[in-house]
Design a protein around this motif. Structure first.
Motif, PDB file in Angstrom:
ATOM      1  N   UNK A   2      16.176  43.372  55.572  1.00 22.89           N
ATOM      2  CA  UNK A   2      14.841  42.837  55.806  1.00 22.89           C
ATOM      3  C   UNK A   2      13.896  43.895  56.364  1.00 22.89           C
ATOM      4  N   UNK A   3      12.708  43.992  55.780  1.00 17.82           N
ATOM      5  CA  UNK A   3      11.666  44.856  56.311  1.00 17.82           C
ATOM      6  C   UNK A   3      11.850  46.333  56.007  1.00 17.82           C
ATOM      7  N   UNK A   4      12.944  46.691  55.332  1.00 20.27           N
ATOM      8  CA  UNK A   4      13.189  48.094  55.028  1.00 20.27           C
ATOM      9  C   UNK A   4      13.625  48.199  53.571  1.00 20.27           C
ATOM     10  N   UNK A   5      13.231  49.283  52.939  1.00 18.32           N
ATOM     11  CA  UNK A   5      13.568  49.463  51.528  1.00 18.32           C
ATOM     12  C   UNK A   5      14.919  50.145  51.393  1.00 18.32           C
ATOM     13  N   UNK A   6      15.944  49.439  51.818  1.00 21.43           N
ATOM     14  CA  UNK A   6      17.310  49.941  51.707  1.00 21.43           C
ATOM     15  C   UNK A   6      18.198  48.891  51.047  1.00 21.43           C
ATOM     16  N   UNK A   7      19.194  49.365  50.336  1.00 20.91           N
ATOM     17  CA  UNK A   7      20.292  48.516  49.888  1.00 20.91           C
ATOM     18  C   UNK A   7      21.562  48.991  50.575  1.00 20.91           C
ATOM     19  N   UNK A   8      22.489  48.079  50.787  1.00 19.79           N
ATOM     20  CA  UNK A   8      23.740  48.393  51.457  1.00 19.79           C
ATOM     21  C   UNK A   8      24.867  48.415  50.433  1.00 19.79           C
ATOM     22  N   UNK A   9      25.642  49.495  50.443  1.00 20.13           N
ATOM     23  CA  UNK A   9      26.792  49.649  49.556  1.00 20.13           C
ATOM     24  C   UNK A   9      28.043  49.796  50.414  1.00 20.13           C
ATOM     25  N   UNK A  10      29.179  49.399  49.839  1.00 24.97           N
ATOM     26  CA  UNK A  10      30.416  49.327  50.607  1.00 24.97           C
ATOM     27  C   UNK A  10      31.417  50.369  50.116  1.00 24.97           C
ATOM     28  N   UNK A  11      31.988  51.094  51.073  1.00 23.66           N
ATOM     29  CA  UNK A  11      32.810  52.258  50.768  1.00 23.66           C
ATOM     30  C   UNK A  11      34.138  52.220  51.510  1.00 23.66           C
ATOM     31  N   UNK A  12      35.098  52.931  50.945  1.00 24.91           N
ATOM     32  CA  UNK A  12      36.340  53.305  51.628  1.00 24.91           C
ATOM     33  C   UNK A  12      36.348  54.828  51.619  1.00 24.91           C
ATOM     34  N   UNK A  13      36.144  55.426  52.780  1.00 23.15           N
ATOM     35  CA  UNK A  13      35.913  56.873  52.865  1.00 23.15           C
ATOM     36  C   UNK A  13      37.157  57.665  53.234  1.00 23.15           C
ATOM     37  N   UNK A  14      38.336  57.052  53.080  1.00 20.19           N
ATOM     38  CA  UNK A  14      39.571  57.749  53.466  1.00 20.19           C
ATOM     39  C   UNK A  14      40.734  57.115  52.710  1.00 20.19           C
ATOM     40  N   UNK A  15      41.295  57.838  51.741  1.00 17.45           N
ATOM     41  CA  UNK A  15      42.438  57.333  50.986  1.00 17.45           C
ATOM     42  C   UNK A  15      43.161  58.516  50.340  1.00 17.45           C
ATOM     43  N   UNK A  16      44.326  58.227  49.756  1.00 18.45           N
ATOM     44  CA  UNK A  16      45.156  59.289  49.182  1.00 18.45           C
ATOM     45  C   UNK A  16      45.690  58.886  47.812  1.00 18.45           C
ATOM     46  N   UNK A  17      46.002  59.904  47.006  1.00 19.72           N
ATOM     47  CA  UNK A  17      46.613  59.713  45.695  1.00 19.72           C
ATOM     48  C   UNK A  17      47.812  60.659  45.593  1.00 19.72           C
TER      49      UNK A  17
END
Length: 441
Positions: free
Chosen positions: A49-64
């Protein structure tokens, strides 16, 4: 999470019953892949609200399987301890590599996945090896190639290939944006098994290199007596403050084999997050999964939220911009968000202030979760060794989902961040706001 009213110089302001949450508006990227993922996971991005932002969801730590992750669920088990007390992690025995991880995370509804491979495992082992130095460099280059190729084929999702640097005793951290391996390891021919030499445990030199190169960092699962500089745990340097933008505040179980987001185990690093802030680091909180099993995003519903300006594409550059600006929050609920603002400034900002300060906490929940409690943490980073003093909240009023707290801080440097507890006891942490308060003469 329970805390005393004074912790590491932090003061708590607790407000209960801060109002009910409502569903937020959502925005989706114009791709069939993203639409399908969101329909399956119900985790569309939120507007603020009131700001020109969208929120995205991340997992910033993982392994393969480029290090010690990517293990098929049916055979994924926590490693046993060796004679040295360390987990007997074995590199490259997993079933899935980076491309498979990104594909899985996209199907799970994640917007961003970082695969962060252990820097000392690119040679195929956890110790000194008789391998050509080229092998380690080629594996890292192949990881970068897979992330770039996946991003090209899947707009609206961001795959990031990174490295987790360090040994557990000294402290692990993610290096984001690097073009080569940073390492201390050499083969028997004394060839560096990477591109950039930094001695193990030399965090000051690592921070300087990261700043020179424009890379970003995250403190991973911080524990006691780690990240030492000149013998001081969590030792501050200006270079470190510039590049270390994130710190994990709570994670789900790194060795969970759950694939229904049902993992209940959480590991809380809130006290170490506070230590970093009190040391002077400008870090935002994150909540990740550190997946070693092949369940990127599906072990638990915890996420890291990223605020990206509306109208900008979701890509690695805008993700890094959000991290650099500390427009980040941590959440145990992938359907919720929290934003902290102060006198019109967005969380993550640093500014000078005179007179009254108004803190506003905004909460949103797509599952209609209500707010049970909001806690504002306040600290003065230049008094890390001293107890905090109470902050008088001044006039306090609650309006719907928002908390407004107005008061006049004492002169000096301060930070503030919010923790929201929802009615199902799940928690969200905002990024801090940092101010320099001046006397109002």
């Amino acid at each position: 999470m329970s805390r005393n009213n004074t912790l590491l110089g932090l003061t708590l302001l607790v407000v209960s019953g801060a109002g009910d949450a409502e569903p937020a508006g959502s925005a989706t990227q114009p791709t069939l892949q993203r639409a399908a993922a969101e329909a399956a996971a119900g985790a569309a991005s939120h507007s603020v609200d009131g700001y020109d932002y969208l929120v995205y969801y991340a997992n910033l730590h993982s392994h393969t399987n480029h290090s010690d992750g990517g293990l098929a669920i049916e055979r994924c088990r926590r490693p046993s301890l060796g004679p040295d007390g360390r987990l007997q992690e074995i590199a490259q025995r997993g079933d899935s590599g980076p491309a498979e991880a990104y594909r899985y995370a996209l199907a799970q509804g994640l917007d961003v996945l970082v695969t962060s491979e252990h820097n000392h495992m690119f040679d195929g082992s956890s110790a000194l090896a008789d391998v050509p130095a080229r092998d380690a460099k080629d594996r890292f280059a192949e990881g970068l190639r897979q992330a770039q190729a996946f991003n090209s084929d899947h707009p609206g999702f961001v795959a990031i290939y990174a490295q987790e640097w360090g040994r557990s005793a000294g402290g692990h951290l993610n290096i984001l944006g690097a073009d080569g391996i940073v390492t201390w390891e050499r083969n028997r021919a004394n060839a560096l098994l990477g591109t950039y030499p930094v001695d193990v445990g030399d965090y000051a030199s690592l921070y300087s290199l990261m700043r020179e190169k424009g890379w970003l960092g995250q403190f991973n699962h911080p524990d006691r007596k780690q990240f030492k500089v000149n013998g001081v745990s969590y030792g501050y340097t200006p270079d470190g403050d510039e590049v270390m933008a994130l710190a994990e505040v709570i994670n789900s179980d790194a060795w969970s084999s759950n694939v229904t987001e049902g993992e209940s185990k959480r590991v809380d690093y809130g006290g170490r997050f506070d230590t970093l802030l009190m040391r002077g680091f400008h870090v935002a909180p994150t909540s990740n999964q550190d997946n070693h099993c092949a369940n990127w995003g599906s072990s638990a519903p915890n996420r890291t939220g990223l605020l990206i300006p509306a109208g900008q594409p979701l890509n690695q550059a805008t993700v890094f911009d959000a991290i650099r600006a500390r427009r980040v929050f941590a959440t145990e609920d992938k359907h919720a968000l929290v934003v902290l603002r102060a006198n019109g400034h967005m969380m993550g900002e640093r500014f000078s202030n005179r007179g009254a300060l108004t803190l506003s906490v905004e909460h949103r929940s797509r599952r209609n979760r209500a707010v049970d409690k909001v806690t504002i943490y306040e600290g003065e980073p230049d008094i890390a060794a001293k107890p905090g003093r109470p902050v008088k909240p001044g006039k306090l009023r609650v309006v719907g989902k928002q908390l407004h707290l107005t008061f006049t801080p004492t002169s000096g440097r301060h930070f503030y961040y919010a923790v929201v507890v929802q009615d199902d006891k799940t928690r969200l942490w905002s990024a801090p706001i940092w101010i320099e308060q001046h006397a109002d003469y």
